[in-house]
Design a protein around this motif. Structure first.
Motif, PDB file in Angstrom:
ATOM      1  N   SER A 447      37.310  20.900  39.261  1.00  0.00           N
ATOM      2  CA  SER A 447      38.337  21.572  38.473  1.00  0.00           C
ATOM      3  C   SER A 447      37.861  22.937  37.989  1.00  0.00           C
ATOM      4  CB  SER A 447      38.745  20.698  37.284  1.00  0.00           C
ATOM      5  OG  SER A 447      37.654  20.502  36.402  1.00  0.00           O
ATOM      6  N   VAL A 448      36.582  23.032  37.580  1.00  0.00           N
ATOM      7  CA  VAL A 448      36.058  24.318  37.102  1.00  0.00           C
ATOM      8  C   VAL A 448      35.972  25.326  38.242  1.00  0.00           C
ATOM      9  CG1 VAL A 448      34.088  25.485  36.067  1.00  0.00           C
ATOM     10  CG2 VAL A 448      34.785  23.250  35.216  1.00  0.00           C
ATOM     11  N   VAL A 449      35.385  24.912  39.370  1.00  0.00           N
ATOM     12  CA  VAL A 449      35.231  25.826  40.499  1.00  0.00           C
ATOM     13  C   VAL A 449      36.591  26.216  41.069  1.00  0.00           C
ATOM     14  CG1 VAL A 449      34.288  26.072  42.824  1.00  0.00           C
ATOM     15  CG2 VAL A 449      32.931  24.939  41.051  1.00  0.00           C
ATOM     16  N   ALA A 450      37.486  25.246  41.210  1.00  0.00           N
ATOM     17  CA  ALA A 450      38.809  25.541  41.758  1.00  0.00           C
ATOM     18  C   ALA A 450      39.600  26.455  40.830  1.00  0.00           C
ATOM     19  CB  ALA A 450      39.575  24.241  41.999  1.00  0.00           C
ATOM     20  N   ALA A 451      39.518  26.215  39.521  1.00  0.00           N
ATOM     21  CA  ALA A 451      40.230  27.080  38.572  1.00  0.00           C
ATOM     22  C   ALA A 451      39.720  28.511  38.658  1.00  0.00           C
ATOM     23  CB  ALA A 451      40.067  26.539  37.151  1.00  0.00           C
ATOM     24  N   SER A 452      38.406  28.669  38.760  1.00  0.00           N
ATOM     25  CA  SER A 452      37.840  30.013  38.887  1.00  0.00           C
ATOM     26  C   SER A 452      38.330  30.700  40.157  1.00  0.00           C
ATOM     27  CB  SER A 452      36.314  29.941  38.891  1.00  0.00           C
ATOM     28  OG  SER A 452      35.751  31.205  39.147  1.00  0.00           O
ATOM     29  N   CYS A 453      38.355  29.954  41.264  1.00  0.00           N
ATOM     30  CA  CYS A 453      38.808  30.533  42.533  1.00  0.00           C
ATOM     31  C   CYS A 453      40.281  30.933  42.468  1.00  0.00           C
ATOM     32  CB  CYS A 453      38.579  29.541  43.673  1.00  0.00           C
ATOM     33  SG  CYS A 453      36.835  29.206  44.032  1.00  0.00           S
ATOM     34  N   VAL A 454      41.112  30.096  41.859  1.00  0.00           N
ATOM     35  CA  VAL A 454      42.544  30.396  41.764  1.00  0.00           C
ATOM     36  C   VAL A 454      42.779  31.627  40.902  1.00  0.00           C
ATOM     37  CG1 VAL A 454      44.749  29.571  40.858  1.00  0.00           C
ATOM     38  CG2 VAL A 454      43.311  28.038  42.206  1.00  0.00           C
ATOM     39  N   PHE A 455      42.125  31.691  39.744  1.00  0.00           N
ATOM     40  CA  PHE A 455      42.277  32.864  38.881  1.00  0.00           C
ATOM     41  C   PHE A 455      41.764  34.132  39.573  1.00  0.00           C
ATOM     42  CE2 PHE A 455      42.307  29.822  35.157  1.00  0.00           C
ATOM     43  CZ  PHE A 455      43.627  30.094  34.807  1.00  0.00           C
ATOM     44  N   SER A 456      40.665  34.002  40.308  1.00  0.00           N
ATOM     45  CA  SER A 456      40.120  35.162  41.014  1.00  0.00           C
ATOM     46  C   SER A 456      41.070  35.636  42.106  1.00  0.00           C
ATOM     47  CB  SER A 456      38.749  34.830  41.614  1.00  0.00           C
ATOM     48  OG  SER A 456      37.757  34.768  40.611  1.00  0.00           O
ATOM     49  N   LEU A 457      41.625  34.708  42.870  1.00  0.00           N
ATOM     50  CA  LEU A 457      42.593  35.092  43.904  1.00  0.00           C
ATOM     51  C   LEU A 457      43.814  35.763  43.275  1.00  0.00           C
ATOM     52  CD1 LEU A 457      42.420  31.970  46.261  1.00  0.00           C
ATOM     53  CD2 LEU A 457      41.535  34.266  46.718  1.00  0.00           C
ATOM     54  N   SER A 458      44.242  35.259  42.129  1.00  0.00           N
ATOM     55  CA  SER A 458      45.361  35.873  41.432  1.00  0.00           C
ATOM     56  C   SER A 458      45.011  37.293  40.986  1.00  0.00           C
ATOM     57  CB  SER A 458      45.751  35.021  40.225  1.00  0.00           C
ATOM     58  OG  SER A 458      46.826  35.592  39.520  1.00  0.00           O
ATOM     59  N   ARG A 459      43.782  37.488  40.520  1.00  0.00           N
ATOM     60  CA  ARG A 459      43.346  38.826  40.112  1.00  0.00           C
ATOM     61  C   ARG A 459      43.251  39.764  41.311  1.00  0.00           C
ATOM     62  NH1 ARG A 459      43.646  42.637  36.411  1.00  0.00           N
ATOM     63  NH2 ARG A 459      41.806  43.974  36.370  1.00  0.00           N
ATOM     64  N   ILE A 460      42.753  39.267  42.426  1.00  0.00           N
ATOM     65  CA  ILE A 460      42.671  40.078  43.650  1.00  0.00           C
ATOM     66  C   ILE A 460      44.068  40.511  44.103  1.00  0.00           C
ATOM     67  CG2 ILE A 460      42.112  39.957  46.111  1.00  0.00           C
ATOM     68  CD1 ILE A 460      39.744  38.116  45.285  1.00  0.00           C
ATOM     69  N   MET A 461      45.009  39.589  44.067  1.00  0.00           N
ATOM     70  CA  MET A 461      46.380  39.927  44.446  1.00  0.00           C
ATOM     71  C   MET A 461      46.993  40.927  43.465  1.00  0.00           C
ATOM     72  SD  MET A 461      47.158  38.614  47.275  1.00  0.00           S
ATOM     73  CE  MET A 461      48.909  39.022  47.189  1.00  0.00           C
ATOM     74  N   ALA A 462      46.628  40.833  42.193  1.00  0.00           N
ATOM     75  CA  ALA A 462      47.130  41.797  41.212  1.00  0.00           C
ATOM     76  C   ALA A 462      46.655  43.202  41.560  1.00  0.00           C
ATOM     77  CB  ALA A 462      46.673  41.405  39.806  1.00  0.00           C
ATOM     78  N   HIS A 463      45.394  43.335  41.956  1.00  0.00           N
ATOM     79  CA  HIS A 463      44.889  44.648  42.370  1.00  0.00           C
ATOM     80  C   HIS A 463      45.688  45.182  43.558  1.00  0.00           C
ATOM     81  CE1 HIS A 463      41.513  45.577  39.810  1.00  0.00           C
ATOM     82  NE2 HIS A 463      41.024  44.359  39.934  1.00  0.00           N
ATOM     83  N   TRP A 464      45.968  44.342  44.505  1.00  0.00           N
ATOM     84  CA  TRP A 464      46.691  44.784  45.699  1.00  0.00           C
ATOM     85  C   TRP A 464      48.138  45.140  45.366  1.00  0.00           C
ATOM     86  CZ3 TRP A 464      46.284  46.477  50.502  1.00  0.00           C
ATOM     87  CH2 TRP A 464      47.416  46.434  51.318  1.00  0.00           C
ATOM     88  N   LYS A 465      48.811  44.296  44.649  1.00  0.00           N
ATOM     89  CA  LYS A 465      50.230  44.499  44.366  1.00  0.00           C
ATOM     90  C   LYS A 465      50.479  45.617  43.356  1.00  0.00           C
ATOM     91  CE  LYS A 465      52.132  41.078  46.781  1.00  0.00           C
ATOM     92  NZ  LYS A 465      53.226  41.263  47.776  1.00  0.00           N
ATOM     93  N   TYR A 466      49.578  45.774  42.396  1.00  0.00           N
ATOM     94  CA  TYR A 466      49.841  46.673  41.286  1.00  0.00           C
ATOM     95  C   TYR A 466      49.204  48.053  41.426  1.00  0.00           C
ATOM     96  CZ  TYR A 466      51.128  42.274  38.901  1.00  0.00           C
ATOM     97  OH  TYR A 466      51.707  41.067  38.561  1.00  0.00           O
ATOM     98  N   TYR A 467      48.055  48.126  42.123  1.00  0.00           N
ATOM     99  CA  TYR A 467      47.267  49.365  42.052  1.00  0.00           C
ATOM    100  C   TYR A 467      46.859  49.948  43.408  1.00  0.00           C
ATOM    101  CZ  TYR A 467      46.687  47.415  37.345  1.00  0.00           C
ATOM    102  OH  TYR A 467      46.911  46.867  36.103  1.00  0.00           O
ATOM    103  N   HIS A 468      47.345  49.402  44.492  1.00  0.00           N
ATOM    104  CA  HIS A 468      46.881  49.858  45.808  1.00  0.00           C
ATOM    105  C   HIS A 468      47.636  51.083  46.313  1.00  0.00           C
ATOM    106  CE1 HIS A 468      45.732  49.614  50.119  1.00  0.00           C
ATOM    107  NE2 HIS A 468      44.630  49.079  49.626  1.00  0.00           N
ATOM    108  N   ALA A 469      48.679  51.502  45.617  1.00  0.00           N
ATOM    109  CA  ALA A 469      49.545  52.582  46.099  1.00  0.00           C
ATOM    110  C   ALA A 469      48.804  53.883  46.433  1.00  0.00           C
ATOM    111  CB  ALA A 469      50.650  52.852  45.075  1.00  0.00           C
TER     112      ALA A 469
END
Length: 689
Positions: A447-469
């Motif tokens: 649960s700890v490792v999976a939660a970290s991975c999910v939050f990290s993937l969400s953060r990575i997608m935020a960089h792409w969607k919000y700031y890659h322009a």
């Protein structure tokens, strides 16, 4: 060998037997998976959980890191102006120059930049003169290098700490949002991260007077990170050096032999340091060549940052509060932060409640305690965080050297917490058998490792969607606008579907041919940037023949100037003639240089960010997008309005309108000056008979 007679006289068989003169114990024994510092107390005889082999881990990490090279943005303008732009200058003979690369100050190493020149040349050889493939070639090489370092570190954790901890480290490294960015960043702090990762792969081995390899290779790796990369990264090696000099490790030391043991350890450390110091020779030689004077860049960096005068110093470029790095770590490491910061206290708790977790006591009382050895391996992350937090000037990239170590500390803490659960379970049920059959402990770690991975993937997608322009919009000048110009003026003929949105995949026959971008080099096109100067992704995404200049904005600090241009076809020695020129307009006081600006009326194209829902103007920052009489949109992409978006939804990305509708966006645009571009189109139109 023996022969046997068969019923058929025409058939004879030959059988081979294994040699009988081999030692009975010559068969290779399986490696003891319980030989690390941390010891499992349950299921020791059962089959070990899956841990990828070195080659399998490398393939997995390569897929992730190369994806990061292709899709991650550039987080820091220093990466562009202090490293990508000098590399572009070596490649093309022009580019932006900061005061740091002026021979007058010389606090950026050309030796480090030259390490990235080979991928550029390989790209040019196999993919042609376009600059964008060279940009990604460099990033892919960084991704490969980071993958090799990370997988070496991961396997060292498996072999010398614990296979479960190694597995946690692997997944935390692979999917961490911070590693996604740092692994392919063209920054000395990233290089220091690579070097520290390799160094710790050797430092995880127990110290011993017989293990010279550990001392030499770890010292060389630490020194490479400090000499070639960032000199302050040497602080991470302090616990290792103290361990080498003072901690017995697996050595058996008597009272009578302690003095000779200390002398031997100090001699070995001094020898390794002397060999590592030789790395300075090529670095100083290359920097001296390109600056035109004897230059020791590591010392210049230390002198400027540690011993500045009253008018100079890193604080000129901004200061941050004490909690800056904690907030940064929470963004990139999310749920791992409390585990990483609690690793040393967790070790103390384990000593009290789960003493056998670190294995049986050594047979000899004078050997080092496994608790001491593990504490030394956890200490560097704390030391680095303390040093960086005490500095007033703080930047995210300053933590890159310890990103893998943060994953290691978190993995150790997760494992120790799992041990507490096992101890508590056995104390309550009084049944080690039930504990060995329970899935509670694996569910906790998962649960700890999976939660970290999910939050990290969400953060990575935020960089792409919000700031890659900025990267995508800047490249639109080469990908869309320049072909349109050449097509409109008759230099080339584009297919009718060019510029139209694709409704279905085009066949190979319909794909665009390679366009000769050199046709615009004599047009005198100018791309201007104002208030968004710090989001400019660099000349590698701007076609040759387009000059990039600054226009005045409300920013009143020092902006980069231009290198002294040299021949496009010139080699590195020609470039060295340009890098030795002392620019007149640059200073180390962060004082504005108005002579670097051009009038906006002389611009053909402009990069700008506009927030139509919350428009803002200033004397030097009008809304260029709204001036439709002068400017026309070439390409625009959404860019997050941080000031008017909630903290949670701007930090993480989740699919669905309910999440996205909470955010507000502006537009990052490439604008075209209608009159200026129309005039140049008229001048350069091909007259056909």
């Amino acid at each position: 060998m023996s022969t046997g007679v068969q019923p058929n006289a025409n058939i004879q068989t030959i059988s081979f037997r294994r040699p009988t003169n081999r030692p009975a114990d010559s068969a290779a024994k399986p490696k003891n998976r319980h030989g690390g510092l941390l010891q499992d107390q349950l299921r020791r005889a059962q089959r070990a959980p899956w841990c990828p082999t070195w080659s399998a881990a490398l393939r997995i990490l390569l897929l992730i890191r190369v994806a990061g090279a292709m899709y991650s943005g550039i987080q820091d303008c220093d990466e562009v102006f202090n490293f990508w732009e000098p590399l572009h200058y070596l490649y093309k003979g022009y580019g932006f120059q900061t005061w740091e690369t002026s021979p007058e100050y010389s606090i950026r190493s050309w030796a480090y930049i030259l390490l990235h020149y080979l991928p550029v040349q390989i790209s040019t050889t196999f993919m042609g003169p376009e600059k964008r493939p060279a940009f990604f070639a460099v990033r892919i090489c960084l991704a490969i290098l980071s993958s090799l370092c990370e997988v070496t570190f991961y396997r060292a954790v498996v072999d010398h700490i614990n296979y479960r901890v190694g597995r946690y480290v692997f997944f935390l490294l692979a999917f961490n949002a911070g590693m996604w960015t740092a692994s392919t960043a063209f920054l000395p702090s990233s290089f220091a991260m690579y070097a520290n990762t390799v160094a710790f792969a050797y430092a995880l081995e127990p110290p011993s007077s017989e293990n010279t390899r550990r001392t030499l290779f770890a010292t060389l790796a630490f020194a490479a990170g400090a000499v070639v990369g960032w000199p302050f990264a040497a602080a991470v090696a302090i616990p290792f050096v103290l361990e080498e000099l003072l901690v017995s490790g697996t050595d058996k030391i008597t009272a009578e032999g302690r003095s000779s043991w200390l002398v031997g350890r100090w001699k070995r450390m001094a020898t390794s340091a002397g060999v590592a110091a030789l790395l300075l020779v090529p670095v100083v030689a290359l920097d001296t060549l390109f600056y035109g004077k004897l230059t020791i860049v590591p010392w210049n960096i230390v002198k400027y940052n540690v011993f500045p005068d009253s008018q100079r110093g890193p604080e000129l470029y901004g200061t941050e509060p004490m909690h800056f790095y904690l907030a940064n770590l929470l963004l990139n490491f999310n749920v791992l932060v409390p585990f990483a910061l609690f690793a040393l206290p967790a070790l103390a708790v384990t000593y009290r409640v789960d003493n056998k977790r670190l294995g049986e006591r050594y047979q000899y009382a004078d050997k080092s305690s496994p608790y001491t050895l593990l504490a030394i391996r956890l200490a560097p992350a704390y030391l680095w965080l303390a040093i960086m937090t005490l500095q007033k000037h703080k930047e995210e990239r300053f933590l890159y050297p310890i990103y893998p170590l943060m994953c290691f500390n978190a993995a150790v803490a997760i494992y120790l917490a799992r041990g507490w659960l096992e101890t508590a379970f056995i104390a309550i049920t009084n049944s080690p058998y039930k504990a060995s059959r329970s899935t509670l402990f694996s569910q906790f770690t998962l649960s700890v490792v999976a939660a970290s991975c999910v939050f990290s993937l969400s953060r990575i997608m935020a960089h792409w969607k919000y700031y890659h322009a900025p990267l995508s919009v800047t490249f639109a000048l080469e990908a869309a606008e320049v072909p349109r110009l050449l097509n409109t003026t008759g230099h080339i003929a584009l297919p009718s579907h060019f510029g139209q949105p694709r409704t279905k995949r085009q066949s190979e026959e319909d794909e665009l041919p390679r366009i000769d971008l050199s046709l615009i080099e004599d047009w005198g096109l100018r791309l201007c940037i104002g208030k968004e100067w710090y989001r400019f992704p660099g000349h590698f995404l701007v076609p040759d023949g387009v000059r990039v200049d600054w226009i005045k904005s409300e920013f009143d600090g020092m902006l980069p100037g231009h290198f002294a241009e040299t021949s496009r076809r010139g080699g590195l020695l020609d470039r060295a003639q340009g890098t030795r020129v002392v620019p007149k307009d640059l200073n180390d006081l962060n004082k504005e240089a108005p002579q670097l600006y051009v009038d906006v009326s002389k611009c053909d194209y402009l990069l700008d960010l506009d927030f139509p829902l919350h428009p803002a103007e200033a004397a030097h920052e009008p809304r260029y997008v709204a001036d439709v009489a002068t400017w026309e949109r070439v390409a625009c992409q959404p860019f997050l309005d941080v000031a008017h978006s909630p903290l949670l939804t701007r930090t993480l990305w989740m699919p669905g309108e309910l999440w996205q509708e909470r955010n507000e966006f502006g537009e990052f645009c490439l604008l075209k000056h209608k009159a200026n571009v129309a005039q140049k189109e008229t001048v350069h139109t091909v007259r056909r008979a």
